[in-house]
Design an enzyme around this catalytic site. Structure first.
Site, PDB file in Angstrom:
ATOM      1  N   HIS A  98     -11.760  -7.029  -0.469  1.00 59.32           N
ATOM      2  CA  HIS A  98     -11.070  -6.299   0.598  1.00 59.32           C
ATOM      3  C   HIS A  98     -11.047  -4.796   0.287  1.00 59.32           C
ATOM      4  O   HIS A  98     -10.101  -4.086   0.626  1.00 59.32           O
ATOM      5  CB  HIS A  98      -9.645  -6.844   0.751  1.00 59.32           C
ATOM      6  CG  HIS A  98      -9.170  -6.944   2.177  1.00 59.32           C
ATOM      7  ND1 HIS A  98      -9.098  -8.115   2.861  1.00 59.32           N
ATOM      8  CD2 HIS A  98      -8.737  -6.010   3.052  1.00 59.32           C
ATOM      9  CE1 HIS A  98      -8.622  -7.919   4.084  1.00 59.32           C
ATOM     10  NE2 HIS A  98      -8.408  -6.632   4.230  1.00 59.32           N
ATOM     11  N   ARG A 154       0.883  -1.176   0.000  1.00 62.31           N
ATOM     12  CA  ARG A 154       0.000   0.000   0.000  1.00 62.31           C
ATOM     13  C   ARG A 154       0.914   1.218   0.000  1.00 62.31           C
ATOM     14  O   ARG A 154       1.582   1.506   1.013  1.00 62.31           O
ATOM     15  CB  ARG A 154      -0.941  -0.046   1.183  1.00 62.31           C
ATOM     16  CG  ARG A 154      -1.779  -1.324   1.106  1.00 62.31           C
ATOM     17  CD  ARG A 154      -2.901  -1.434   2.059  1.00 62.31           C
ATOM     18  NE  ARG A 154      -3.467  -2.777   1.988  1.00 62.31           N
ATOM     19  CZ  ARG A 154      -3.954  -3.437   3.021  1.00 62.31           C
ATOM     20  NH1 ARG A 154      -3.984  -2.877   4.212  1.00 62.31           N
ATOM     21  NH2 ARG A 154      -4.447  -4.657   2.868  1.00 62.31           N
TER      22      ARG A 154
HETATM   23  C1  LIG Z   1      -8.820   0.317   7.888  1.00 63.72           C
HETATM   24  C2  LIG Z   1      -9.273  -1.018   7.420  1.00 63.72           C
HETATM   25  C3  LIG Z   1      -8.911  -2.151   8.115  1.00 63.72           C
HETATM   26  C4  LIG Z   1      -9.338  -3.409   7.695  1.00 63.72           C
HETATM   27  N1  LIG Z   1      -9.026  -4.510   8.434  1.00 63.72           N
HETATM   28  C5  LIG Z   1      -9.535  -5.719   8.089  1.00 63.72           C
HETATM   29  C6  LIG Z   1      -9.316  -6.833   8.928  1.00 63.72           C
HETATM   30  O1  LIG Z   1      -8.663  -6.744   9.968  1.00 63.72           O
HETATM   31  N2  LIG Z   1      -9.854  -8.025   8.532  1.00 63.72           N
HETATM   32  C7  LIG Z   1     -10.591  -8.161   7.378  1.00 63.72           C
HETATM   33  O2  LIG Z   1     -11.057  -9.262   7.083  1.00 63.72           O
HETATM   34  N3  LIG Z   1     -10.825  -7.097   6.582  1.00 63.72           N
HETATM   35  C8  LIG Z   1     -10.323  -5.877   6.919  1.00 63.72           C
HETATM   36  N4  LIG Z   1     -10.597  -4.795   6.130  1.00 63.72           N
HETATM   37  C9  LIG Z   1     -11.453  -4.948   4.928  1.00 63.72           C
HETATM   38  C10 LIG Z   1     -12.933  -4.695   5.279  1.00 63.72           C
HETATM   39  O3  LIG Z   1     -13.438  -5.709   6.093  1.00 63.72           O
HETATM   40  C11 LIG Z   1     -13.805  -4.614   4.016  1.00 63.72           C
HETATM   41  O4  LIG Z   1     -13.637  -5.800   3.273  1.00 63.72           O
HETATM   42  C12 LIG Z   1     -13.481  -3.414   3.137  1.00 63.72           C
HETATM   43  O5  LIG Z   1     -13.309  -2.263   3.949  1.00 63.72           O
HETATM   44  C13 LIG Z   1     -14.617  -3.172   2.151  1.00 63.72           C
HETATM   45  O6  LIG Z   1     -14.274  -2.158   1.255  1.00 63.72           O
HETATM   46  P1  LIG Z   1     -14.858  -0.654   1.380  1.00 63.72           P
HETATM   47  O7  LIG Z   1     -14.502  -0.179   2.731  1.00 63.72           O
HETATM   48  O8  LIG Z   1     -14.143   0.123   0.307  1.00 63.72           O
HETATM   49  O9  LIG Z   1     -16.321  -0.725   1.142  1.00 63.72           O
HETATM   50  C14 LIG Z   1     -10.137  -3.534   6.522  1.00 63.72           C
HETATM   51  C15 LIG Z   1     -10.488  -2.380   5.814  1.00 63.72           C
HETATM   52  C16 LIG Z   1     -10.072  -1.141   6.245  1.00 63.72           C
HETATM   53  C17 LIG Z   1     -10.494   0.077   5.466  1.00 63.72           C
END
Ligand SMILES: Cc1cc2nc3c(=O)[nH]c(=O)nc-3n(C[C@H](O)[C@H](O)[C@H](O)COP(=O)(O)O)c2cc1C
Length: 378
Positions: free
Chosen positions: A249, A145
């Site tokens: 994700h 990233r």
């Molecule tokens: C700051 C942040 C931290 C995240 N941490 C995790 C995590 O610990 N485990 C996980 O399965 N997904 C994680 N995700 C992904 C989210 O669960 C989700 O799939 C994603 O935010 C969806 O996309 P969107 O926010 O653009 O709608 C994270 C996303 C963000 C933005």
């Protein structure tokens, strides 16, 4: 730095923009002269009732974005009667989050180098009373990233001149964070077996054999998150998972992945109507949520927008965003002549041709994904 951690994505960040753009391209069909005075937004997912058709996606290290963010999310889950998926990398222990949500939380599992440590978390989740376990499988290796690399963002946190300058320019955040204590990945801090959280360690050993082992160990509902391929979805269903969570994700893993919204109807067509589908990635409004439900999702999760709201105005911002999105869903239902979440299917789409055909469909036969969904009554 913290905004970039939330807002940023893999590589050139085309994936996140693609998610949003492709949802935007989908059109809903306005309908008139339907009595839509009384509308309901409640639904069920895996036998649990929820007041709204969306929940809170798992997000790690939320307290870095604003002190107390995890607790704000837990309070919002209780107030709005929606599920909150607690990340393995949460800043608050899974036991505390279960208590704070009155049992409404789901637990999300990452499996790193130590299976023992992963099973320890699974057993802790069972002991705390969790009923839903979400295994995330789309992060075999955390992607590059660029914004995080540029900002020097890493966990465990290291402070250099660049970070010092950034924090000095954001005194309110810095003082509050210092007063509350620098957040830590508390599930790892409190672990018996292995308490080192290494964000960049490989999770590439999470394979079908692990899924079998997990299915044998976990008696509650098992959801597999980060699925984008119809073949994978079918395998996951056949391996005994209770639901498939379609997600890329939020574009944070593979910059060139297809828009998640395109994978959704293809996966629904492949696995049929009996397996619940949960969806996230790119949802930004009530109208977006209606589109995902029309394309085969049973339930959706919101990610980044909730953290933006907390960053903008703390618990009050989070609360108003959830209210706003709920109202937006309700108004959208009225515009398309529907009164309840269960009435959403592909017939509410104005232009199904915007969607790609299913991989196995012959274009001349008109056997589109939407056609399949219609035939199956979704
Ligand atoms: C700051 C942040 C931290 C995240 N941490 C995790 C995590 O610990 N485990 C996980 O399965 N997904 C994680 N995700 C992904 C989210 O669960 C989700 O799939 C994603 O935010 C969806 O996309 P969107 O926010 O653009 O709608 C994270 C996303 C963000 C933005």
């Amino acid at each position: 730095m913290m905004f970039d951690f939330v807002d940023g994505s893999a590589g050139s960040e085309f994936g996140t923009r693609r998610n949003e753009r492709e949802i935007e391209r989908i059109q809903l069909q306005p309908r008139v002269l339907v009595n839509v005075e009384n509308r309901r937004l409640d639904t069920t997912i895996l036998g649990k009732e929820t007041s709204l058709p969306f929940g809170i996606a798992p997000m790690g290290m939320c307290d870095l974005t604003w002190p107390g963010a995890d607790r704000m999310l837990a309070a919002a889950a209780v107030q709005h009667e929606i599920p909150l998926c607690v990340s393995s990398a949460a800043s608050t222990t899974l036991e505390e989050m279960h208590r704070l949500t009155g049992g409404k939380a789901w637990f999300q599992l990452y499996v790193g180098q130590s299976r023992e440590a992963a099973f320890d978390l699974v057993d802790r989740a069972a002991g705390a009373g969790y009923e839903f376990l979400v295994l995330t499988v789309d992060t075999p290796q955390v992607s590059r990233r660029i914004r995080d690399l540029k900002n020097g963002f890493q966990v465990p946190f290291r402070m250099g001149p660049r970070q010092f300058l950034d924090f000095a320019c954001h005194p309110r955040w810095s003082l509050q964070t210092l007063m509350t204590g620098v957040p830590k990945p508390m599930n790892f801090e409190t672990a018996q077996k292995s308490n080192a959280f290494a964000r960049s360690e490989s999770r590439g050993g999470t394979d079908w054999r692990f899924l079998d082992a997990l299915r044998n160990r976990w008696n509650g509902k098992l959801i597999i998150k980060g699925v984008m391929s119809p073949d994978d979805a079918v395998g996951i269903r056949d391996a005994g998972a209770d639901a498939v969570y379609v997600s890329n994700h939020g574009g944070r893993q593979l910059d060139s992945a297809p828009a998640a919204i395109h994978a959704l109807p293809q996966i629904r067509a492949a696995i049929g109507t009996d397996t619940p589908l949960i969806f996230d990635s790119g949802l930004r409004s009530g109208e977006d949520i209606v589109k995902a439900l029309a394309l085969g999702a049973d339930f959706v999760m919101l990610g980044r927008p909730l953290i933006y709201a907390i960053g903008a105005d703390g618990a009050r911002g989070l609360d108003s965003l959830i209210d706003y999105i709920a109202e937006d869903i309700s108004i959208t239902l009225a515009q398309i002549g529907r009164k309840a979440i269960g009435e959403l299917d592909a017939s509410v789409l104005a232009d199904p041709t915007l969607l790609p055909p299913a991989p196995d469909s012959a274009p001349e036969s008109g056997n589109s994904v939407i056609g399949k969904l219609r035939v199956e009554g979704r």
